[in-house]
Design a protein around this motif. Sequence first.
Motif, PDB file in Angstrom:
ATOM      1  N   GLN A 204       0.883  -1.179   0.037  1.00  0.00           N
ATOM      2  CA  GLN A 204       0.228   0.071   0.061  1.00  0.00           C
ATOM      3  C   GLN A 204       0.654   1.308   0.045  1.00  0.00           C
ATOM      4  OE1 GLN A 204      -2.463  -0.861   3.354  1.00  0.00           O
ATOM      5  NE2 GLN A 204      -4.252  -1.583   2.170  1.00  0.00           N
ATOM      6  N   SER A 205       2.094   1.116   0.225  1.00  0.00           N
ATOM      7  CA  SER A 205       3.065   2.437   0.121  1.00  0.00           C
ATOM      8  C   SER A 205       3.595   2.412  -1.285  1.00  0.00           C
ATOM      9  CB  SER A 205       3.989   2.229   1.121  1.00  0.00           C
ATOM     10  OG  SER A 205       4.988   1.113   0.981  1.00  0.00           O
ATOM     11  N   GLY A 206       3.690   1.474  -2.249  1.00  0.00           N
ATOM     12  CA  GLY A 206       4.027   1.421  -3.432  1.00  0.00           C
ATOM     13  C   GLY A 206       5.418   0.690  -3.769  1.00  0.00           C
ATOM     14  N   GLU A 207       5.938   0.167  -2.315  1.00  0.00           N
ATOM     15  CA  GLU A 207       7.101  -0.574  -2.249  1.00  0.00           C
ATOM     16  C   GLU A 207       7.021  -1.938  -3.015  1.00  0.00           C
ATOM     17  OE1 GLU A 207      10.691  -1.873   1.039  1.00  0.00           O
ATOM     18  OE2 GLU A 207       8.791  -0.967   1.630  1.00  0.00           O
ATOM     19  N   ILE A 208       8.108  -2.292  -3.681  1.00  0.00           N
ATOM     20  CA  ILE A 208       8.101  -3.514  -4.491  1.00  0.00           C
ATOM     21  C   ILE A 208       8.514  -4.644  -3.426  1.00  0.00           C
ATOM     22  CG2 ILE A 208       9.245  -4.796  -6.144  1.00  0.00           C
ATOM     23  CD1 ILE A 208       9.374  -2.333  -7.929  1.00  0.00           C
ATOM     24  N   LEU A 209       7.476  -5.472  -3.122  1.00  0.00           N
ATOM     25  CA  LEU A 209       7.950  -6.640  -2.209  1.00  0.00           C
ATOM     26  C   LEU A 209       8.545  -7.813  -2.905  1.00  0.00           C
ATOM     27  CD1 LEU A 209       4.456  -6.611  -0.156  1.00  0.00           C
ATOM     28  CD2 LEU A 209       6.440  -5.381   0.103  1.00  0.00           C
ATOM     29  N   SER A 210       8.114  -8.072  -4.185  1.00  0.00           N
ATOM     30  CA  SER A 210       8.675  -9.214  -4.855  1.00  0.00           C
ATOM     31  C   SER A 210       8.759  -9.039  -6.313  1.00  0.00           C
ATOM     32  CB  SER A 210       8.268 -10.578  -4.526  1.00  0.00           C
ATOM     33  OG  SER A 210       6.873 -10.798  -5.108  1.00  0.00           O
ATOM     34  N   GLN A 211       9.564  -9.809  -7.014  1.00  0.00           N
ATOM     35  CA  GLN A 211       9.459  -9.357  -8.378  1.00  0.00           C
ATOM     36  C   GLN A 211       9.908 -10.509  -9.016  1.00  0.00           C
ATOM     37  OE1 GLN A 211      11.603  -5.719  -8.901  1.00  0.00           O
ATOM     38  NE2 GLN A 211      13.625  -6.585  -9.004  1.00  0.00           N
ATOM     39  N   ASP A 212       9.535 -10.813 -10.564  1.00  0.00           N
ATOM     40  CA  ASP A 212      10.206 -11.892 -11.387  1.00  0.00           C
ATOM     41  C   ASP A 212      10.435 -11.471 -12.535  1.00  0.00           C
ATOM     42  OD1 ASP A 212       9.772 -13.970  -9.400  1.00  0.00           O
ATOM     43  OD2 ASP A 212       7.635 -14.171  -9.736  1.00  0.00           O
ATOM     44  N   GLY A 213      11.374 -12.030 -13.225  1.00  0.00           N
ATOM     45  CA  GLY A 213      11.368 -11.547 -14.748  1.00  0.00           C
ATOM     46  C   GLY A 213      12.450 -10.360 -14.996  1.00  0.00           C
ATOM     47  N   VAL A 214      13.001  -9.868 -13.889  1.00  0.00           N
ATOM     48  CA  VAL A 214      14.026  -8.698 -13.844  1.00  0.00           C
ATOM     49  C   VAL A 214      15.336  -9.323 -13.494  1.00  0.00           C
ATOM     50  CG1 VAL A 214      14.463  -6.199 -13.295  1.00  0.00           C
ATOM     51  CG2 VAL A 214      12.039  -7.081 -13.428  1.00  0.00           C
ATOM     52  N   ALA A 215      16.289  -9.139 -14.033  1.00  0.00           N
ATOM     53  CA  ALA A 215      17.845  -9.651 -13.746  1.00  0.00           C
ATOM     54  C   ALA A 215      18.351  -8.472 -12.845  1.00  0.00           C
ATOM     55  CB  ALA A 215      18.465  -9.828 -15.026  1.00  0.00           C
ATOM     56  N   GLU A 216      19.162  -8.804 -11.995  1.00  0.00           N
ATOM     57  CA  GLU A 216      20.014  -7.921 -11.184  1.00  0.00           C
ATOM     58  C   GLU A 216      20.982  -7.315 -12.059  1.00  0.00           C
ATOM     59  OE1 GLU A 216      19.258  -6.712  -8.131  1.00  0.00           O
ATOM     60  OE2 GLU A 216      17.481  -8.059  -7.906  1.00  0.00           O
ATOM     61  N   ALA A 240       5.159   1.100 -10.653  1.00  0.00           N
ATOM     62  CA  ALA A 240       4.441   0.912  -9.336  1.00  0.00           C
ATOM     63  C   ALA A 240       3.962   2.125  -8.648  1.00  0.00           C
ATOM     64  CB  ALA A 240       5.863   0.420  -8.537  1.00  0.00           C
ATOM     65  N   ALA A 241       4.666   3.142  -8.971  1.00  0.00           N
ATOM     66  CA  ALA A 241       4.186   4.567  -8.487  1.00  0.00           C
ATOM     67  C   ALA A 241       2.789   4.928  -9.119  1.00  0.00           C
ATOM     68  CB  ALA A 241       5.195   5.624  -8.567  1.00  0.00           C
ATOM     69  N   GLN A 242       2.929   4.527 -10.520  1.00  0.00           N
ATOM     70  CA  GLN A 242       1.305   5.093 -11.285  1.00  0.00           C
ATOM     71  C   GLN A 242       0.322   3.899 -10.865  1.00  0.00           C
ATOM     72  OE1 GLN A 242       1.950   5.322 -15.407  1.00  0.00           O
ATOM     73  NE2 GLN A 242       4.145   5.653 -15.098  1.00  0.00           N
ATOM     74  N   ALA A 243       0.788   2.685 -10.507  1.00  0.00           N
ATOM     75  CA  ALA A 243      -0.395   1.635 -10.159  1.00  0.00           C
ATOM     76  C   ALA A 243      -0.727   1.922  -8.730  1.00  0.00           C
ATOM     77  CB  ALA A 243       0.333   0.173 -10.238  1.00  0.00           C
ATOM     78  N   LEU A 244      -0.089   2.510  -7.983  1.00  0.00           N
ATOM     79  CA  LEU A 244      -0.508   2.830  -6.593  1.00  0.00           C
ATOM     80  C   LEU A 244      -1.309   4.008  -6.493  1.00  0.00           C
ATOM     81  CD1 LEU A 244      -0.192   2.439  -3.488  1.00  0.00           C
ATOM     82  CD2 LEU A 244       1.787   4.322  -3.529  1.00  0.00           C
ATOM     83  N   LYS A 245      -1.103   4.865  -7.278  1.00  0.00           N
ATOM     84  CA  LYS A 245      -2.153   6.043  -7.352  1.00  0.00           C
ATOM     85  C   LYS A 245      -3.492   5.692  -8.068  1.00  0.00           C
ATOM     86  CE  LYS A 245      -2.476  10.742  -9.274  1.00  0.00           C
ATOM     87  NZ  LYS A 245      -1.716  11.785  -9.990  1.00  0.00           N
ATOM     88  N   LYS A 246      -3.511   4.832  -9.059  1.00  0.00           N
ATOM     89  CA  LYS A 246      -4.643   4.454  -9.554  1.00  0.00           C
ATOM     90  C   LYS A 246      -5.335   3.293  -8.938  1.00  0.00           C
ATOM     91  CE  LYS A 246      -2.815   5.687 -14.543  1.00  0.00           C
ATOM     92  NZ  LYS A 246      -2.862   5.169 -16.012  1.00  0.00           N
ATOM     93  N   SER A 247      -4.609   2.562  -8.346  1.00  0.00           N
ATOM     94  CA  SER A 247      -5.281   1.505  -7.727  1.00  0.00           C
ATOM     95  C   SER A 247      -6.037   1.953  -6.567  1.00  0.00           C
ATOM     96  CB  SER A 247      -4.356   0.214  -7.129  1.00  0.00           C
ATOM     97  OG  SER A 247      -3.598   0.985  -6.138  1.00  0.00           O
ATOM     98  N   ARG A 248      -6.244   3.241  -5.788  1.00  0.00           N
ATOM     99  CA  ARG A 248      -6.932   3.648  -4.881  1.00  0.00           C
ATOM    100  C   ARG A 248      -8.302   4.096  -5.325  1.00  0.00           C
ATOM    101  NH1 ARG A 248      -2.020   7.503  -2.418  1.00  0.00           N
ATOM    102  NH2 ARG A 248      -0.837   5.788  -1.348  1.00  0.00           N
ATOM    103  N   GLN A 249      -8.709   3.815  -6.427  1.00  0.00           N
ATOM    104  CA  GLN A 249      -9.996   4.272  -6.983  1.00  0.00           C
ATOM    105  C   GLN A 249     -10.935   2.978  -6.588  1.00  0.00           C
ATOM    106  OE1 GLN A 249     -10.243   5.307 -11.505  1.00  0.00           O
ATOM    107  NE2 GLN A 249      -8.133   4.490 -11.451  1.00  0.00           N
ATOM    108  N   HIS A 250     -12.275   3.313  -6.595  1.00  0.00           N
ATOM    109  CA  HIS A 250     -13.414   2.153  -6.052  1.00  0.00           C
ATOM    110  C   HIS A 250     -13.356   1.279  -7.553  1.00  0.00           C
ATOM    111  CE1 HIS A 250     -17.121   0.320  -5.233  1.00  0.00           C
ATOM    112  NE2 HIS A 250     -16.815   0.536  -3.908  1.00  0.00           N
ATOM    113  N   PRO A 251     -13.424  -0.006  -7.319  1.00  0.00           N
ATOM    114  CA  PRO A 251     -13.525  -0.904  -8.316  1.00  0.00           C
ATOM    115  C   PRO A 251     -14.744  -0.326  -9.423  1.00  0.00           C
ATOM    116  CG  PRO A 251     -13.130  -2.151  -6.467  1.00  0.00           C
ATOM    117  CD  PRO A 251     -13.271  -0.624  -5.887  1.00  0.00           C
ATOM    118  N   VAL A 252     -15.889  -0.062  -8.912  1.00  0.00           N
ATOM    119  CA  VAL A 252     -17.011   0.127  -9.641  1.00  0.00           C
ATOM    120  C   VAL A 252     -16.874   1.520 -10.625  1.00  0.00           C
ATOM    121  CG1 VAL A 252     -19.362   0.912  -9.819  1.00  0.00           C
ATOM    122  CG2 VAL A 252     -18.517  -0.861  -8.174  1.00  0.00           C
ATOM    123  N   THR A 253     -15.995   2.468 -10.243  1.00  0.00           N
ATOM    124  CA  THR A 253     -15.906   3.774 -10.811  1.00  0.00           C
ATOM    125  C   THR A 253     -14.524   3.592 -11.530  1.00  0.00           C
ATOM    126  OG1 THR A 253     -14.501   4.636  -9.051  1.00  0.00           O
ATOM    127  CG2 THR A 253     -16.826   5.227  -8.875  1.00  0.00           C
TER     128      THR A 253
END
Length: 761
Positions: A204-216, A240-253
Amino acid sequence: MAASTAKRRHRVRRRADMSLLGGIRPPIAVLSVLLLALAALSAFFLGRVQDEGQSKAVLTSQQHISEDGAIAMRASLDESITDLTRAAGLLNAADPVPADAALDKLGNVYQKWLGTAVLEIKSGKLLAARGESLPLTVIDRAKLSEEDGLAPRMVRLKSGETRLLTFAVLDWDGRPQQLLVASSALKFPGVSLGDFRAIAVIDQSGEILSQDGVAEPEQLLTDAQREEAEQTQGQLKAFAAQALKKSRQHPVTSKEPGSGGFLGVSGSLVGDSYRGDRSVGGYATLAAPEAGGSTAATSLGLTVVSLVKVAETPSIVGSPAFGLAAAAALLVVGGLAVALLLGTVQRPLLRLFLEGRRLSRGDLARPVTVPRYGEAARIGAALERLRRQLLGEPAGEQAGGKRSRRTRIGSRTLIALCAVLLLAWSAPLVLLLNRAGESVVVPQQIVNDQRERTDTLSDRVRRALNEGHADLVSVASLIGDRTRPEEMTKVLQRTTAEHNRYSSLYVLGTDGTVVARTGAKPGAAGQGPSEEAVRLRSTEDTTPVVVGTAEIPGRDGAAVVGEFRIDFLNSLLKRPGLGDIRLVDGEGRVIGGNTGYRAFQDLPADRLRTLVRGSGQKVGMSPRPSGILYRDSGDIQIAASAPFTGGGAAGELGWSVVSWRPAAGLAIPEYSMQNRTVLAGLLGVTGAAACLGWLHIVVVRPLRHLTGQAEALADGDRKTVLYPRHHDEVGAVTRSLELLRQSLQAQPRKRDGEKTLAGRN
């Protein structure tokens, strides 16, 4: 008498003025407005269609991939939490065992947790542990008795990785309460990434907890590879920053009305360009399987973000000249149609309205102006005959002017001619122009996404069957300590209450005797337990029966048997944007699907059956997903097949998931242009049908009926009363004819009175 006559004339005049609010003018006016609006839309939207490097179909596909990842993670987390709770319940229902034995039983059935532990709640003493070390110090044992005390929680390890801790209580009489703890990684189970795709989960803070498909970057050898990995990592953080902002919408709207599909918040993302490739992706929140519901996993507030790099291929279809030409043609055709209605239908009717009102007021000096065509001409001729009759001429053709000859061109013919004019503009748009043919360019990324999503779906079905068999093994290990049928039935009922995947659950003896059962009637009664862990039972019924079997330890071959609901498997196959989906067995027979199908039938096309065989099921090759684009005389179809891969009880079934859909449903510029053109033509047909139909019902039909009444009145029918149907122009003419009928009916009495008065004199 004079006052009553004045009131009656005033009432007639007021109703005549009210008629101008309705009648013939509104449908013609509405038709004119609709044609002008459609011409404007055609000029602006029937021209060039272009995308900004990526078609909307590619962006929508990335959204669906994120939704698949969210669904897979939510199902995996909820299943893990449910399994731990149910395993603790089964242990509590059995005789007390040491902590080490409890973890051993848990590990023998499930291999999904990275670490497990048992500690005494009161003292906090660690009694047993398996797997990785758990951060038990973060557990507040004082709050375990609260309502959400056993809710799963996320913790951050010293290594930077995130773990999900799940809790359950072990409670036996005579022993202190113990806490069963299991840790899970926030990984995506079975999500097929393909090439050049990355996927991550954020909190909920936009921090990446885990990821796949990205090489170090530090693990790569060349500078170019490290630079590209750093760019991908940076773009994923930006997403991730964009998704955090957009994910705060209500699913109906967050969705268009009526779009349906995924129940959470989801969408697509567009990032920066790097070396000719554009970063595109999607996001999706973890959502419950039912609308308005919630689960333990959805309460964590996680969001899935995906990213893939796609070559930029700007596409332009059509030309603005086409839209301008279509608009100009509509203005010409529409102008002719409206002018025809005004000149041959509306104006003659309004003239009749004025002439009828003049005659009803007693102005008989001037002859009636008779229109040239149709019903208006016949009514005008009747009015002229009535005028002469009011002046003293007898009724009938023998005593006055000739009766008007019936004209072949009526109002219905004129309206039909207008419909033909408008259809001449609409029909080519609907049927001929801007057709998307074989030259349509379908992005390769769409085909790749179809393949990867089908592979993800295949893995989810396989995992669901494996989870079901693991539950049977857990139940079998617990039933091994029970001999009474009622005790077995209680365990079976608890299992079916916690999982809706079984239609029938029972204990089967070696001789085929059903010892205990719950749910529907057992299908394997009379037969011994099968040696196959999961199998498709041969049956002549129309419904496939998938059976799981787990042997009960120490019971001489007796087993717990579970029959999976086929509706449960079908529910797993429902995915928006994949088209028709089928689950087929090793022989290519249909077992389940997301739409209507016939069980045990072959796939509907030979090329689909060939695709399944080519995916590695029958040719001795390692199974692999396949995707292909079929072109058949302009009919373009995207198809994919993914066999079961991986271990588990269901891994040996040899089943596959097949999906296919027409490319015409994709948001590709060629199809968008075709759809816009067809829509414009359909709007033209709909508007013309609505307005001309309105005109026919409200005006033409009453006018045709009035024509016969007017001619009958002119022929001498003085008894039939004329009633107006509507308060419009036709109704006003009807009222005028009724007043003329009353005047003609009163003429003989007036003449008789004059003769009587003359005789007296």
